[in-house]
Design an enzyme around this catalytic site. Structure first.
Site, mmCIF file in Angstrom:
data_model
loop_
_atom_site.group_PDB
_atom_site.id
_atom_site.type_symbol
_atom_site.label_atom_id
_atom_site.label_comp_id
_atom_site.label_asym_id
_atom_site.label_seq_id
_atom_site.Cartn_x
_atom_site.Cartn_y
_atom_site.Cartn_z
ATOM 1 N N HIS A 132 14.893 -7.757 -23.444
ATOM 2 C CA HIS A 132 14.694 -8.551 -22.251
ATOM 3 C C HIS A 132 15.506 -7.918 -20.997
ATOM 4 O O HIS A 132 15.025 -7.896 -20.182
ATOM 5 C CB HIS A 132 15.554 -9.897 -22.396
ATOM 6 C CG HIS A 132 15.995 -11.113 -21.490
ATOM 7 N ND1 HIS A 132 15.396 -11.734 -21.148
ATOM 8 C CD2 HIS A 132 17.581 -11.077 -21.007
ATOM 9 C CE1 HIS A 132 15.358 -12.517 -20.365
ATOM 10 N NE2 HIS A 132 16.693 -11.871 -19.849
ATOM 11 N N GLU A 178 14.945 -16.698 -14.341
ATOM 12 C CA GLU A 178 14.338 -16.014 -15.569
ATOM 13 C C GLU A 178 13.153 -17.189 -16.295
ATOM 14 O O GLU A 178 11.846 -16.298 -16.936
ATOM 15 C CB GLU A 178 15.583 -17.149 -16.913
ATOM 16 C CG GLU A 178 16.624 -16.052 -17.059
ATOM 17 C CD GLU A 178 16.648 -15.135 -17.486
ATOM 18 O OE1 GLU A 178 15.774 -14.604 -18.351
ATOM 19 O OE2 GLU A 178 17.894 -14.242 -17.537
ATOM 20 N N SER A 197 9.537 -10.997 -20.175
ATOM 21 C CA SER A 197 10.271 -9.728 -21.295
ATOM 22 C C SER A 197 9.551 -10.653 -22.814
ATOM 23 O O SER A 197 9.817 -10.202 -23.912
ATOM 24 C CB SER A 197 11.475 -9.560 -21.732
ATOM 25 O OG SER A 197 11.716 -11.457 -21.482
HETATM 26 N N1 HBI Z 1 25.369 -12.918 -20.181
HETATM 27 N N2 HBI Z 1 25.264 -11.136 -20.366
HETATM 28 C C1 HBI Z 1 24.953 -12.162 -20.115
HETATM 29 N N3 HBI Z 1 23.561 -12.191 -19.746
HETATM 30 C C2 HBI Z 1 23.057 -13.306 -18.911
HETATM 31 O O1 HBI Z 1 22.013 -13.802 -18.729
HETATM 32 C C3 HBI Z 1 24.581 -14.915 -19.232
HETATM 33 C C4 HBI Z 1 26.158 -14.321 -19.434
HETATM 34 N N4 HBI Z 1 26.828 -14.896 -19.552
HETATM 35 C C5 HBI Z 1 26.621 -16.414 -18.782
HETATM 36 C C6 HBI Z 1 25.130 -16.257 -18.464
HETATM 37 N N5 HBI Z 1 24.287 -16.095 -18.501
HETATM 38 C C7 HBI Z 1 24.514 -18.317 -17.773
HETATM 39 O O2 HBI Z 1 25.385 -19.057 -18.781
HETATM 40 C C8 HBI Z 1 24.922 -18.480 -16.845
HETATM 41 O O3 HBI Z 1 24.143 -17.721 -15.615
HETATM 42 C C9 HBI Z 1 25.358 -19.668 -16.162
HETATM 43 FE FE FE Z 2 17.760 -12.941 -18.610
#
Ligand code: HBI
Ligand code: FE
Length: 290
Positions: A132, A178, A197
């Protein structure tokens, strides 16, 4: 399984070794089976995406050291990215806390899960894995507009947290980075990594009669709940990726204030003011509920 283990790691329960949650990718520790999962996913998605992914995605992918044979090495990706848009890819164990995530993005470091899904879970993901994050996100980070936009999201995330409006901002990320669609001369194309993805969601988002496809409107999107457990009921469409640059420059604070106290919208609702590109039948999600 991995998702559960990493899910725990993302909570308060376990403490990472480094404060920024990064780990070594441990590239040489991937097994032949793990590289084979990558290959299966890569080949399936590479067959599907021509004519479905936006031009910028295809362009970005071409210039990157990403291929079918092995899970990419983040150091090699970072070299190419750094030269083009100043971004790097850093390895994390899975989801990281919001503020850690934002801090990385604000400094043009993309946190990518180092693990890969299991062979029997090709279409199942509880947490972002290396397919992803690398296949979906990294090609788009080669594009200057997305590169700036995602950095701005990191900076905006830190502000939104302090204002207590992170849920509103997170919806904008969700429905763009996304699950965004973009209008191109030949028709709608995918630019969102969650779609690009995913084999099944690429087909659903572009070709199924069920979801709504609606012109992107910032306030509208901020007020719209999303689904984390299934395909989206509505996809939002931008006219071109430079729209994201404009978004990155907008001060969201007055908008948060304006929409405070206004009701949220459900994911499948079509509103009177919407620019409806294709109205959805809603059939898929009705079936899931019924
Ligand atoms: N951590 N590794 C990772 N990837 C994400 O897309 C991600 C995250 N932590 C928080 C988060 N996304 C979302 O909840 C925030 O964009 C609000
Ligand atoms: Fe993502």
């Amino acid at each position: 399984m991995d998702a559960v283990k990493h899910g725990l790691a993302a909570g308060a329960a376990s403490r990472p070794q480094r404060a920024d949650w990064t780990i070594d990718q441990g590239w040489s520790a991937y097994t032949p089976e793990e590289h084979a999962v990558w290959k299966t996913l890569f080949e399936r998605q590479s067959r599907l995406l021509p004519g479905r992914a936006c031009d910028e995605f295809v362009e970005g992918m071409k210039k990157l050291p990403i291929g079918p044979e092995q899970i990419p090495d983040f150091r090699e990706l970072s070299e190419v990215l750094m030269e083009r848009t100043g971004w790097q890819v850093v390895a994390v164990p899975g989801l990281v806390p919001d503020e850690v995530f934002f801090e990385h993005l604000a400094h043009r470091r993309f946190p990518a899960g180092h693990f890969i899904r299991k062979p029997h879970e090709l279409d199942y993901l509880e947490e972002p894995d290396v397919f992803h994050d690398v296949f979906g996100h990294v090609p788009m980070l080669m594009n200057p507009a997305i590169a700036d936009y995602i950095q701005a999201y990191g900076e905006g995330g830190l502000r939104a947290q302090k204002l207590g409006v992170l849920d509103k901002l997170a919806r904008v990320y969700w429905y763009t980075v996304e699950f965004g669609l973009v209008r191109q001369a030949e028709g709608l194309r995918v630019y969102g990594a969650g779609i690009a993805s995913s084999y099944t969601e690429t087909v659903f988002a572009l070709e199924d009669a069920s979801p709504n496809r609606i012109g992107f409107d910032l306030e509208r999107v901020m007020r719209t709940h999303y689904r984390i457990d299934d395909f989206q009921e509505s996809y939002f469409v931008i006219d071109n990726l430079d729209r994201l640059l404009e978004l990155a420059r907008i001060d969201f604070a007055p908008i948060y204030e304006r929409i405070a106290g206004q009701p949220d919208h459900q994911p499948g609702t079509v509103l009177p003011g919407d620019e409806v590109i294709t109205p959805g039948t809603g059939q898929y999600h009705r079936g899931r509920r019924g």
